[in-house]
Design a protein around this motif. Sequence first.
Motif, mmCIF file in Angstrom:
data_model
loop_
_atom_site.group_PDB
_atom_site.id
_atom_site.type_symbol
_atom_site.label_atom_id
_atom_site.label_comp_id
_atom_site.label_asym_id
_atom_site.label_seq_id
_atom_site.Cartn_x
_atom_site.Cartn_y
_atom_site.Cartn_z
ATOM 1 N N LEU A 61 0.620 -1.285 -0.663
ATOM 2 C CA LEU A 61 -0.024 -0.541 0.414
ATOM 3 C C LEU A 61 0.524 1.438 -0.247
ATOM 4 N N PRO A 62 2.045 1.241 1.421
ATOM 5 C CA PRO A 62 2.689 2.686 1.195
ATOM 6 C C PRO A 62 3.175 3.261 -0.851
ATOM 7 N N GLN A 63 3.888 1.873 -0.936
ATOM 8 C CA GLN A 63 4.841 2.473 -1.794
ATOM 9 C C GLN A 63 3.874 2.420 -3.402
ATOM 10 N N VAL A 64 2.734 1.713 -3.454
ATOM 11 C CA VAL A 64 1.806 2.122 -4.703
ATOM 12 C C VAL A 64 0.825 3.477 -5.028
ATOM 13 N N THR A 65 0.336 4.258 -3.544
ATOM 14 C CA THR A 65 -0.394 5.147 -3.180
ATOM 15 C C THR A 65 0.704 6.217 -3.442
ATOM 16 N N SER A 66 2.155 5.624 -3.222
ATOM 17 C CA SER A 66 3.157 6.619 -2.445
ATOM 18 C C SER A 66 3.075 7.476 -1.511
ATOM 19 N N ILE A 67 2.275 7.159 -0.731
ATOM 20 C CA ILE A 67 1.673 8.221 0.441
ATOM 21 C C ILE A 67 3.193 7.210 1.625
ATOM 22 N N ALA A 68 4.014 7.971 1.653
ATOM 23 C CA ALA A 68 4.462 7.433 2.564
ATOM 24 C C ALA A 68 5.588 6.199 2.689
ATOM 25 N N PRO A 69 5.907 6.408 1.228
ATOM 26 C CA PRO A 69 6.328 4.725 0.349
ATOM 27 C C PRO A 69 8.222 4.255 1.718
ATOM 28 N N ILE A 70 8.302 5.072 2.463
ATOM 29 C CA ILE A 70 9.450 4.437 3.480
ATOM 30 C C ILE A 70 8.783 3.429 4.532
#
Length: 117
Positions: A61-70
């Motif tokens: 999810l974080p990587q897909v949405t680019s929301i807090a990809p860390i």
Amino acid sequence: MDIALWTIQGLAAIGFVYSGWLKAFRYEQAKASWGWVKDVSKAFVVFIGIVELIGAIGLILPQVTSIAPILTPIAATGLAAVVLLGALFHVSRKEYREIGVNIVFFSLAALITICRF
């Protein structure tokens, strides 16, 4: 490289969702499938399952949405720790046949951690 990494993340997430779902919501089926489940408390098994489910979501999810990809490599690091501790648990019980799955999922999680950091 990015396609390969996404494939690895997807495979790892599927594996952790399956394992986590059994532990968290299908306890009786998990008990029938894995001998170690009978020897630890139900609450602990459910806890591990929930951690695996949250970690699987964190792989994607974080990587897909680019929301807090860390959060993706952090989730992968946490899952690698869970799998490593599971392998050590199996070694202590002399369940050497079970360790192969742990090695595969540790390797996937470690690779995701390294590549995404």
